[in-house]
Motif scaffolding. Structure first.
Motif, short mmCIF file in Angstrom:
data_model
loop_
_atom_site.label_atom_id
_atom_site.label_comp_id
_atom_site.label_asym_id
_atom_site.label_seq_id
_atom_site.Cartn_x
_atom_site.Cartn_y
_atom_site.Cartn_z
N ASP A 137 0.83 -1.21 0.00
CA ASP A 137 0.00 0.00 0.00
C ASP A 137 0.87 1.26 0.00
OD1 ASP A 137 -2.50 -1.30 0.10
OD2 ASP A 137 -2.33 -1.58 2.26
N HIS A 138 1.91 1.28 0.84
CA HIS A 138 2.79 2.44 0.90
C HIS A 138 3.52 2.65 -0.44
CE1 HIS A 138 2.56 3.73 5.08
NE2 HIS A 138 2.60 2.48 5.47
N PHE A 139 3.98 1.56 -1.02
CA PHE A 139 4.71 1.68 -2.29
C PHE A 139 3.79 2.20 -3.39
CE2 PHE A 139 6.70 -0.11 -6.18
CZ PHE A 139 7.90 0.56 -6.11
N GLN A 140 2.56 1.74 -3.39
CA GLN A 140 1.61 2.22 -4.39
C GLN A 140 1.34 3.71 -4.21
OE1 GLN A 140 0.77 0.09 -6.72
NE2 GLN A 140 -0.45 1.53 -7.90
N ASP A 141 1.21 4.18 -2.95
CA ASP A 141 1.02 5.61 -2.70
C ASP A 141 2.23 6.43 -3.16
OD1 ASP A 141 -1.51 5.34 -1.73
OD2 ASP A 141 -1.04 5.84 0.36
N LEU A 142 3.43 5.88 -2.94
CA LEU A 142 4.64 6.56 -3.42
C LEU A 142 4.56 6.77 -4.93
CD1 LEU A 142 7.60 7.58 -3.15
CD2 LEU A 142 8.31 5.17 -3.27
N LYS A 143 4.17 5.75 -5.64
CA LYS A 143 4.05 5.87 -7.10
C LYS A 143 2.96 6.87 -7.50
CE LYS A 143 3.56 1.46 -7.92
NZ LYS A 143 3.35 0.24 -8.72
N ARG A 144 1.90 6.93 -6.70
CA ARG A 144 0.82 7.87 -6.99
C ARG A 144 1.32 9.32 -6.90
NH1 ARG A 144 -2.68 3.94 -3.68
NH2 ARG A 144 -3.97 2.95 -5.28
N ILE A 145 2.13 9.61 -5.88
CA ILE A 145 2.66 10.97 -5.74
C ILE A 145 3.63 11.29 -6.86
CG2 ILE A 145 4.14 12.43 -4.29
CD1 ILE A 145 1.23 12.24 -3.36
N ILE A 146 4.46 10.32 -7.23
CA ILE A 146 5.38 10.54 -8.36
C ILE A 146 4.58 10.81 -9.63
CG2 ILE A 146 7.14 9.46 -9.81
CD1 ILE A 146 8.02 7.88 -7.31
N ALA A 147 3.49 10.06 -9.81
CA ALA A 147 2.63 10.27 -10.98
C ALA A 147 1.99 11.64 -10.95
CB ALA A 147 1.58 9.17 -11.05
#
Length: 381
Positions: free
Chosen positions: A103-113
């Motif tokens: 979940d945390h890794f997916q949120d990290l990618k969301r912010i980068i996106a």
């Protein structure tokens, strides 16, 4: 001292820091250091923080999205993420759900996106590397850490900063991108010297011990810079079965010098369940060790604290040192055997230097500062 790195260089772009869910405490501390060091820059930009406000809200199904609430165009962005913070929760179908590393890794990618390629540069500071223990293939299995690193680079991340990586060779997965593996050696030793009031008597009969062969590299470094003996345990595992995701340890065999009346520091990258650490400490005490201390960059304690409470009560372990780079439960912070090593100033120094595109070599190798601590000639900073 770390303060020597500040105010020496010109930033390549305006600095922006994004703290993901669960890293608010250390991000605030890092921000305070940078504001103090860069007061003129903050004044010229008319800002009272280098932090950028972001959010990763969730829908009722558990799906999410990343939002950035101000412009980051042309900025040098540092994103701090603790993917092991299970203290952060969200609602899914009306139920409170702990955030997993996924979940945390997916949120990290969301912010980068959400940054959308508009930043001058993106650096991810992930203290404990996502899927870092899944770094090699022994059978038909996924190489999750390599895939994660490649995915971040593909999304535009230029540098990845981590600490005490389980296997540093994982950087081979992204050979053309920046990957820095820092160690908390200086901060650990400094905290140990200042905390243990009888350090002078401890160091006269001190030995560094690795709980397994895989951790010998970091233990050799400690042994060399501190000028003390070295030993190790060999883990004999049962490779015919898997228990809780790993091959169970059948026994620990010690290789090293006589331990009678020796003070011992066991050093590893992490404390997971703590079974191996306590087993090693018990065997050290059986061999005549006087005091046993534990150094680990990351204290997960994923099967609770009771076994460490008992180990202290039984005189097996004196104290456990871990950093504040990942989530620590409120219960852990109350334990008398636990001591937290603050890494916020060190991370702020890394950001300070990287934002100016200068060499990190002195921050990577703190040998002279460690020797100064041990010779009692270091001033507090």
């Amino acid at each position: 001292m770390l303060k020597e790195y500040t105010n020496k260089y010109t930033p390549i772009a305006d600095l922006s820091i994004i703290g993901m869910n669960g890293v608010e405490e250390i991000t605030d501390a890092i921000d305070r250091y940078l504001l103090n060091w860069r007061s003129e820059e903050a004044k010229s930009r008319n800002i009272d923080t280098f932090k950028i406000k972001t959010k990763c809200p969730r829908f009722g199904t558990g799906e999410g999205k990343g939002i950035i609430f101000e412009s980051v165009r042309g900025n040098d962005i540092f994103i701090i993420s603790d993917v092991f913070n299970y203290g952060v929760t969200y609602k899914m179908y009306g139920k409170e759900t702990m955030m997993s590393p996924d979940d945390h890794f997916q949120d990290l990618k969301r912010i980068i996106a959400a940054i959308g390629g508009k930043a001058r540069r993106i650096t991810v500071i992930m203290p404990m590397l996502y899927e870092g223990r899944q770094h090699g293939r022994q059978m038909r299995e996924s190489l999750d850490c390599s895939l994660a690193l490649q995915e971040l680079v593909h999304m535009g991340v230029e540098n990845i900063i981590s600490f005490d990586v389980h296997d540093p060779k994982i950087q081979n997965a992204i050979p053309l991108s920046g990957f820095e593996n820092f160690h908390p050696t200086y901060q650990m030793i400094k905290s140990f010297v200042s905390t243990e009031k009888d350090f002078e008597s401890i160091k006269d009969n001190l030995i560094i011990v690795s709980p397994d062969a895989g951790g010998m590299g970091r233990c050799i470094y400690y042994s060399s810079v501190m000028g003390v003996d070295l030993g190790m345990f060999y883990k004999r595992r049962d490779y015919t079965r898997v228990v809780k995701g790993k091959n169970p340890v059948l026994s620990h065999e010690f290789l090293g010098t006589d331990l009678k009346d020796k003070n011992v520091i066991i050093i590893d990258d992490m404390i997971s369940s703590g079974d191996s650490m306590i087993d090693a400490a018990t065997k050290l005490k059986e061999r005549g060790a006087k005091k046993v201390f534990v150094f680990a960059a990351f204290g997960l304690f994923n099967e609770g604290l009771d076994r460490f409470d008992k180990a202290q009560k039984d005189g097996i372990i004196e104290r456990v040192y871990t950093t504040n780079l990942i989530y620590r439960t409120p219960e852990l912070k109350t334990r008398s055997w636990y001591h937290e090593v603050d890494m916020s100033k060190y991370v702020a120094s890394i950001i300070d230097v990287l934002n100016s595109d200068k060499s990190l070599s002195e921050l990577l190798d703190p040998v002279q500062k460690i020797k100064a601590i041990l010779s009692n000639s270091v001033d507090e900073d």
